[in-house]
Design a protein around this motif. Structure first.
Motif, PDB file in Angstrom:
ATOM      1  N   TYR A  59       0.878  -1.059   0.166  1.00 41.30           N
ATOM      2  CA  TYR A  59       0.203  -0.011   0.233  1.00 41.30           C
ATOM      3  C   TYR A  59       0.809   1.125   0.185  1.00 41.30           C
ATOM      4  CZ  TYR A  59      -3.582   3.301   1.334  1.00 41.30           C
ATOM      5  OH  TYR A  59      -4.567   4.247   1.251  1.00 41.30           O
ATOM      6  N   SER A  60       2.090   1.207   0.510  1.00 41.85           N
ATOM      7  CA  SER A  60       2.829   2.285   0.680  1.00 41.85           C
ATOM      8  C   SER A  60       3.528   2.630  -0.620  1.00 41.85           C
ATOM      9  CB  SER A  60       3.786   2.205   1.750  1.00 41.85           C
ATOM     10  OG  SER A  60       5.109   1.108   1.551  1.00 41.85           O
ATOM     11  N   PHE A  61       3.770   1.578  -1.352  1.00 40.76           N
ATOM     12  CA  PHE A  61       4.084   1.658  -2.747  1.00 40.76           C
ATOM     13  C   PHE A  61       3.124   2.134  -3.522  1.00 40.76           C
ATOM     14  CE2 PHE A  61       4.983  -0.126  -6.943  1.00 40.76           C
ATOM     15  CZ  PHE A  61       6.484   0.002  -7.122  1.00 40.76           C
ATOM     16  N   ASP A  62       1.960   1.698  -3.588  1.00 38.91           N
ATOM     17  CA  ASP A  62       0.923   2.161  -4.300  1.00 38.91           C
ATOM     18  C   ASP A  62       0.436   3.703  -4.024  1.00 38.91           C
ATOM     19  OD1 ASP A  62      -1.019   1.843  -6.358  1.00 38.91           O
ATOM     20  OD2 ASP A  62      -2.540   1.887  -4.921  1.00 38.91           O
ATOM     21  N   ARG A  63       0.583   4.167  -2.571  1.00 36.54           N
ATOM     22  CA  ARG A  63      -0.019   5.212  -2.121  1.00 36.54           C
ATOM     23  C   ARG A  63       0.894   6.092  -1.312  1.00 36.54           C
ATOM     24  NH1 ARG A  63      -3.131   4.332  -5.634  1.00 36.54           N
ATOM     25  NH2 ARG A  63      -5.452   4.452  -5.624  1.00 36.54           N
ATOM     26  N   THR A  64       1.100   7.200  -1.197  1.00 43.11           N
ATOM     27  CA  THR A  64       1.878   7.956  -0.606  1.00 43.11           C
ATOM     28  C   THR A  64       1.574   7.937   0.945  1.00 43.11           C
ATOM     29  OG1 THR A  64       2.647   9.823  -2.256  1.00 43.11           O
ATOM     30  CG2 THR A  64       3.023  10.317  -0.424  1.00 43.11           C
ATOM     31  N   ARG A  65       0.451   8.266   1.279  1.00 39.98           N
ATOM     32  CA  ARG A  65      -0.058   8.075   2.613  1.00 39.98           C
ATOM     33  C   ARG A  65      -0.135   6.648   3.093  1.00 39.98           C
ATOM     34  NH1 ARG A  65      -4.939   8.253  -0.403  1.00 39.98           N
ATOM     35  NH2 ARG A  65      -6.559   6.496  -0.182  1.00 39.98           N
ATOM     36  N   GLY A  66       0.232   5.491   2.466  1.00 37.77           N
ATOM     37  CA  GLY A  66       0.388   4.404   3.032  1.00 37.77           C
ATOM     38  C   GLY A  66       1.547   4.454   4.002  1.00 37.77           C
ATOM     39  N   SER A  67       2.775   5.014   3.846  1.00 35.62           N
ATOM     40  CA  SER A  67       3.961   5.120   4.588  1.00 35.62           C
ATOM     41  C   SER A  67       3.376   5.902   5.665  1.00 35.62           C
ATOM     42  CB  SER A  67       5.021   5.763   3.902  1.00 35.62           C
ATOM     43  OG  SER A  67       5.720   5.137   2.812  1.00 35.62           O
ATOM     44  N   ALA A  68       2.680   6.880   5.916  1.00 33.48           N
ATOM     45  CA  ALA A  68       2.289   7.563   7.167  1.00 33.48           C
ATOM     46  C   ALA A  68       1.351   6.601   7.767  1.00 33.48           C
ATOM     47  CB  ALA A  68       1.480   8.790   6.640  1.00 33.48           C
ATOM     48  N   LEU A 152      10.535   6.240   5.540  1.00 33.65           N
ATOM     49  CA  LEU A 152      10.080   5.915   4.248  1.00 33.65           C
ATOM     50  C   LEU A 152      10.938   5.076   3.569  1.00 33.65           C
ATOM     51  CD1 LEU A 152       7.685   8.349   2.267  1.00 33.65           C
ATOM     52  CD2 LEU A 152       9.597   7.099   1.198  1.00 33.65           C
ATOM     53  N   PRO A 153      12.260   5.360   3.401  1.00 33.31           N
ATOM     54  CA  PRO A 153      12.897   4.468   2.373  1.00 33.31           C
ATOM     55  C   PRO A 153      13.185   3.006   3.022  1.00 33.31           C
ATOM     56  CG  PRO A 153      14.129   6.456   2.785  1.00 33.31           C
ATOM     57  CD  PRO A 153      12.860   6.434   3.723  1.00 33.31           C
ATOM     58  N   TYR A 154      12.929   2.743   4.281  1.00 30.97           N
ATOM     59  CA  TYR A 154      12.897   1.656   4.791  1.00 30.97           C
ATOM     60  C   TYR A 154      11.887   0.478   4.161  1.00 30.97           C
ATOM     61  CZ  TYR A 154      15.491   3.170   8.767  1.00 30.97           C
ATOM     62  OH  TYR A 154      16.567   3.913   9.582  1.00 30.97           O
ATOM     63  N   ASN A 155      10.534   1.340   4.030  1.00 30.30           N
ATOM     64  CA  ASN A 155       9.814   0.285   3.196  1.00 30.30           C
ATOM     65  C   ASN A 155      10.141  -0.042   1.833  1.00 30.30           C
ATOM     66  OD1 ASN A 155       7.922   0.969   5.468  1.00 30.30           O
ATOM     67  ND2 ASN A 155       6.967   2.808   3.997  1.00 30.30           N
ATOM     68  N   TYR A 156      10.754   0.748   1.197  1.00 33.78           N
ATOM     69  CA  TYR A 156      11.212   0.410  -0.279  1.00 33.78           C
ATOM     70  C   TYR A 156      12.593  -0.266  -0.381  1.00 33.78           C
ATOM     71  CZ  TYR A 156       7.840   3.796  -1.292  1.00 33.78           C
ATOM     72  OH  TYR A 156       6.381   4.514  -1.286  1.00 33.78           O
ATOM     73  N   PHE A 157      13.250  -0.377   0.612  1.00 29.76           N
ATOM     74  CA  PHE A 157      14.351  -1.236   0.769  1.00 29.76           C
ATOM     75  C   PHE A 157      13.918  -2.457   0.827  1.00 29.76           C
ATOM     76  CE2 PHE A 157      17.333  -3.452   3.772  1.00 29.76           C
ATOM     77  CZ  PHE A 157      18.336  -3.437   2.872  1.00 29.76           C
ATOM     78  N   ILE A 158      13.075  -2.752   1.768  1.00 26.92           N
ATOM     79  CA  ILE A 158      12.619  -4.068   2.095  1.00 26.92           C
ATOM     80  C   ILE A 158      11.993  -4.486   0.539  1.00 26.92           C
ATOM     81  CG2 ILE A 158      10.787  -5.334   3.014  1.00 26.92           C
ATOM     82  CD1 ILE A 158      10.880  -3.688   5.370  1.00 26.92           C
ATOM     83  N   LEU A 159      11.242  -3.878  -0.092  1.00 25.26           N
ATOM     84  CA  LEU A 159      10.987  -4.333  -1.408  1.00 25.26           C
ATOM     85  C   LEU A 159      11.845  -4.629  -2.290  1.00 25.26           C
ATOM     86  CD1 LEU A 159       7.782  -1.930  -1.733  1.00 25.26           C
ATOM     87  CD2 LEU A 159       7.641  -4.352  -1.117  1.00 25.26           C
TER      88      LEU A 159
END
Length: 235
Positions: A59-68, A152-159
């Motif tokens: 969801y954070s990948f698809d929407r900016t508010r997903g990270s929040a 926020l970069p942690y989410n994309y690092f995992i992906l």
């Protein structure tokens, strides 16, 4: 009959395939074997948490508010940070195996210490990023918003780690040449890092930073990455 056997010729190369020989040498080093076993154990332990986080990460990948929203849940945020930490070791082993980071001074490092050196380089990058965040983070953000921007970069690092490790595994089974695998991994890592910048910019822009969004991105994300690239290219 002797003349028949004397007329034969060797058409197979007398030297081993370079990529296969490199893979065998890398896997035979005791340090790499130990770290690989540790990485597998860490991934097995982190797998249940990763599966629970998967909807939030996507969801954070698809929407900016997903990270929040992910950061708003203290339990999910803590789990995400732990999973990101878990993926550092296997990601660094993949970087070392396919020589994605090879500064000129790397030739001075013994082969058995190459993987630990890659891990050290990653830790140095994270320390530089933490320093840049302490110096340049936007002061107008609240504590939760600041944590969202920082993590926020942690989410994309995992992906990125999941995608690149799966790619490396599939390519290894399919015996894809190392130079081809290296190119694919460069593209995957670069595209997802670029997507991280886009989501960070969208988050800051949504908080009313406007033009200063680019300045903050330079201080928070681009400067650490530029320093890493400079080390690889110049040293």
């Amino acid at each position: 009959m002797e003349e028949v056997f004397k007329s034969g010729s060797l058409v197979m190369s007398s030297s081993p395939v370079t990529d296969l020989a490199q893979a065998v040498r890398w896997g035979e080093l005791p340090t790499n074997r130990t770290l690989a076993v540790a990485a597998v154990l860490l991934l097995v332990l982190a797998l249940p948490d990763l599966l629970r986080l998967a909807p939030g990460l996507l969801y954070s990948f698809d929407r900016t508010r997903g990270s929040a929203e992910l950061e708003h849940s203290l339990g999910a945020a803590r789990t995400r940070n732990l999973v990101a930490l878990t993926f550092i070791l296997p990601f660094c082993l993949m970087l070392d195996r396919y020589a994605l980071l090879r500064p000129r001074f790397w030739s001075l490092i013994p082969p058995q210490w190459s993987a630990p050196a890659a891990l050290g380089l990653m830790v140095a990058f994270l320390l530089v990023r933490a320093l840049c965040y302490a110096l340049f983070r936007p002061r107008r953000l609240g504590s939760e918003e600041s944590a969202t921007l920082r993590h926020l970069p942690y989410n994309y690092f995992i992906l990125t780690a999941v995608l690149t490790l799966l790619t490396a595994g599939v390519c290894a089974v399919a015996h894809v040449p190392d130079d081809v695998v290296r190119t694919i991994l460069y593209w995957e890592t670069g595209l997802l890092w670029g997507f991280t910048l886009v989501r960070s910019a969208q988050f800051l822009d949504g908080k009313g930073f406007g033009f200063t969004t680019f300045l903050y991105l330079c201080g928070l994300e681009i400067v650490p990455a530029a320093l890493l690239v400079a080390v690889v290219l110049l040293f």
